[in-house]
Design a protein around this motif. Structure first.
Motif, PDB file in Angstrom:
ATOM      1  N   SER A  58      -9.037   5.770  -6.578  1.00 40.01           N
ATOM      2  CA  SER A  58      -8.662   4.577  -5.902  1.00 40.01           C
ATOM      3  C   SER A  58      -9.544   3.365  -5.947  1.00 40.01           C
ATOM      4  N   SER A  78      -3.946  -4.740  -5.698  1.00 40.32           N
ATOM      5  CA  SER A  78      -4.176  -4.451  -4.198  1.00 40.32           C
ATOM      6  C   SER A  78      -2.904  -3.506  -4.241  1.00 40.32           C
ATOM      7  N   VAL A  79      -1.743  -3.865  -4.643  1.00 40.60           N
ATOM      8  CA  VAL A  79      -0.553  -2.872  -4.713  1.00 40.60           C
ATOM      9  C   VAL A  79      -0.948  -1.412  -5.073  1.00 40.60           C
ATOM     10  N   HIS A  82      -2.881   0.192  -2.725  1.00 36.71           N
ATOM     11  CA  HIS A  82      -1.913   0.739  -1.431  1.00 36.71           C
ATOM     12  C   HIS A  82      -1.215   1.791  -2.026  1.00 36.71           C
ATOM     13  N   GLU A  83      -0.492   1.736  -3.181  1.00 32.96           N
ATOM     14  CA  GLU A  83       0.430   2.777  -3.491  1.00 32.96           C
ATOM     15  C   GLU A  83      -0.190   4.145  -3.684  1.00 32.96           C
ATOM     16  N   LEU A  85      -3.215   5.219  -2.301  1.00 29.77           N
ATOM     17  CA  LEU A  85      -3.612   5.622  -0.876  1.00 29.77           C
ATOM     18  C   LEU A  85      -2.404   6.234  -0.144  1.00 29.77           C
ATOM     19  N   HIS A  86      -1.471   5.638  -0.324  1.00 30.42           N
ATOM     20  CA  HIS A  86      -0.170   6.230   0.690  1.00 30.42           C
ATOM     21  C   HIS A  86       0.664   6.983  -0.006  1.00 30.42           C
TER      22      HIS A  86
END
Ligand SMILES: Cc1ncc(C[n+]2csc(CCO)c2C)c(N)n1
Length: 235
Positions: A58, A78-79, A82-83, A85-86
């Motif tokens: 990441s 940044s997307v 985020h994707e 990590l989530h």
């Protein structure tokens, strides 16, 4: 005037690593996921090793945002951060939960030598190289998994409902994952447009190296290749 269609750089990269990616797809660990026959213990081992791999991976997206020269590219990194990590790590967290593995246990997994070598290789290039070099390192991971996911789905979709690993296959063959991989492919082509052969060769090498690490990762999981000398906690 007729335009000459030149090969995209990512076509050349793909052609180069096809034999390695084919071995990855046919690897018994990957086929075990596809058939649903992989031992639960091995999948638990995968969840733990891959979780700590993803924490390091990441960071590449964060470094990508730092190295970007446009807001559009920053936003996209940044997307991706985020994707991962989530969305992606949620797949691991929810499997871990159903296998009785806590989040702490996932986070505290000790990376094996191959796991550490793979993430350290990418992080070293990310810190010391260009944005194009960073992308050439992280691309096989996103692209090859998407290829694996799509092929497993198309080969085994009839038996999917009874496969314990169906959510894994569905996630990695999904359009959401496809969109992330496609964006990275497009970025690689943009960053390499009209670049000299000298620079392209460096990128090709990173792409091959990380594709080989993908193979080594599957091998490491299958054989549970831990550190040879165990050390006691010195408390
Ligand atoms: C060893 C290893 N290699 C690749 C992936 C897959 N993956 C990691 S990040 C990413 C893209 C965006 O989340 C994808 C597809 C994995 N999980 N573990």
């Amino acid at each position: 005037m007729e335009s000459i269609q030149t090969e995209r750089f990512t076509d050349r990269l793909y052609r180069n690593v096809e034999p390695i990616w084919s071995k990855n797809f046919h690897h018994s660990f990957v086929q075990g996921i596809g058939r649903g026959t992989l031992e639960r213990e091995l999948f638990s081992y995968y969840l733990k090793q891959d979780y700590v791999y993803l924490i390091e991976y990441s960071k590449l997206f964060a470094i990508g945002a730092q190295k970007a020269t446009s807001i559009e590219v920053m936003k996209q990194f940044s997307v991706l951060l985020h994707e991962t990590l989530h969305f992606e790590m949620d797949v691991h967290r929810s499997y871990a939960k159903s296998f009785g593995i806590s989040e702490e246990e996932l986070e505290q997994s000790e990376p094996t030598p191959i796991n550490l070598a793979y993430t350290n290789y990418m992080l070293n290039v990310a810190h010391n190289g260009t944005l194009a070099e960073l992308v050439s390192c992280l691309l096989p991971c996103a692209w090859d998994y998407w290829e694996i996911g799509k092929k497993l789905y198309s080969n085994y979709h009839n038996e999917l409902e009874t496969n314990p690993y169906k959510n894994w296959i569905k996630a990695y063959s999904s359009d959401e994952f496809g969109a992330l991989a496609k964006w990275l492919i497009q970025l690689m082509d943009e960053l390499t447009f009209e670049k000299p052969e000298r620079e392209l060769t460096i990128l090709e090498n990173h792409f091959q190296t990380t594709s080989r690490f993908e193979f080594l990762f599957w091998e490491m999981l299958l054989n549970q290749e831990e550190w040879p000398l165990q050390v006691q906690n010195m408390v």
